[in-house]
Scaffold this motif. Structure first.
Motif, mmCIF file in Angstrom:
data_model
loop_
_atom_site.group_PDB
_atom_site.id
_atom_site.type_symbol
_atom_site.label_atom_id
_atom_site.label_comp_id
_atom_site.label_asym_id
_atom_site.label_seq_id
_atom_site.Cartn_x
_atom_site.Cartn_y
_atom_site.Cartn_z
ATOM 1 N N LYS A 7 0.841 -1.203 0.000
ATOM 2 C CA LYS A 7 0.000 0.000 0.000
ATOM 3 C C LYS A 7 0.877 1.254 0.000
ATOM 4 O O LYS A 7 0.624 2.209 -0.729
ATOM 5 C CB LYS A 7 -0.917 -0.004 1.231
ATOM 6 N N ARG A 8 1.937 1.240 0.805
ATOM 7 C CA ARG A 8 2.848 2.379 0.857
ATOM 8 C C ARG A 8 3.547 2.561 -0.488
ATOM 9 O O ARG A 8 3.689 3.678 -0.980
ATOM 10 C CB ARG A 8 3.871 2.187 1.979
ATOM 11 N N PHE A 9 3.974 1.449 -1.109
ATOM 12 C CA PHE A 9 4.607 1.520 -2.431
ATOM 13 C C PHE A 9 3.641 2.096 -3.459
ATOM 14 O O PHE A 9 4.034 2.863 -4.335
ATOM 15 C CB PHE A 9 5.083 0.152 -2.899
ATOM 16 N N VAL A 26 3.412 5.977 -3.256
ATOM 17 C CA VAL A 26 4.568 6.752 -3.717
ATOM 18 C C VAL A 26 5.013 6.335 -5.121
ATOM 19 O O VAL A 26 6.091 6.722 -5.566
ATOM 20 C CB VAL A 26 5.754 6.645 -2.727
ATOM 21 N N HIS A 27 4.171 5.554 -5.799
ATOM 22 C CA HIS A 27 4.439 5.106 -7.171
ATOM 23 C C HIS A 27 5.759 4.358 -7.279
ATOM 24 O O HIS A 27 6.545 4.576 -8.199
ATOM 25 C CB HIS A 27 4.409 6.287 -8.147
ATOM 26 N N HIS A 28 6.011 3.508 -6.328
ATOM 27 C CA HIS A 28 7.228 2.700 -6.283
ATOM 28 C C HIS A 28 6.907 1.305 -6.840
ATOM 29 O O HIS A 28 5.751 0.956 -7.020
ATOM 30 C CB HIS A 28 7.704 2.591 -4.822
ATOM 31 N N ARG A 29 7.936 0.528 -7.109
ATOM 32 C CA ARG A 29 7.736 -0.837 -7.610
ATOM 33 C C ARG A 29 6.927 -1.635 -6.587
ATOM 34 O O ARG A 29 7.258 -1.669 -5.411
ATOM 35 C CB ARG A 29 9.077 -1.504 -7.866
ATOM 36 N N ARG A 30 5.876 -2.313 -7.053
ATOM 37 C CA ARG A 30 4.914 -2.981 -6.183
ATOM 38 C C ARG A 30 5.268 -4.440 -5.943
ATOM 39 O O ARG A 30 6.035 -5.043 -6.682
ATOM 40 C CB ARG A 30 3.527 -2.921 -6.833
#
Length: 93
Positions: A24-26, A29-33
């Motif tokens: 959810k945090r990724f 912040v549009h980070h790799r999931r």
């Protein structure tokens, strides 16, 4: 053996719970999931309750049918497995 099984379930539920929170945090912040397959495999490997609680608490994957239906079914399956192990293998219940 009983304590090993209980410890395994505790660890897997904590891992799955934190994986839901991390994913959810990724996502925010549009980070790799974390792949859905990995999340669901961890849930089926013993972390279904932790995954379900994480899904509800973090409001993550709640619209995906695989998670909104699959995780509660996996929790029921794990309860049945635990009951059968306690009743027939460990002779506790």
């Amino acid at each position: 053996m009983l304590y090993f099984y209980a410890g395994y379930l505790l660890v897997m539920n904590c891992v799955c719970f934190f994986m839901m929170g991390a994913d959810k945090r990724f996502a925010k912040v549009h980070h790799r999931r974390i792949p859905e397959r990995t999340l669901f495999t961890a849930a089926l490997a013993g972390g279904a309750l932790g995954g379900f609680i994480g899904m509800r608490l973090f409001r993550h994957k709640t619209k995906h049918l695989l998670f909104s239906v699959g995780l509660p079914l996996a929790v029921i399956l794990h309860i049945l497995i635990a009951y059968c192990l306690l009743h027939y293998v460990f002779l506790v219940i």
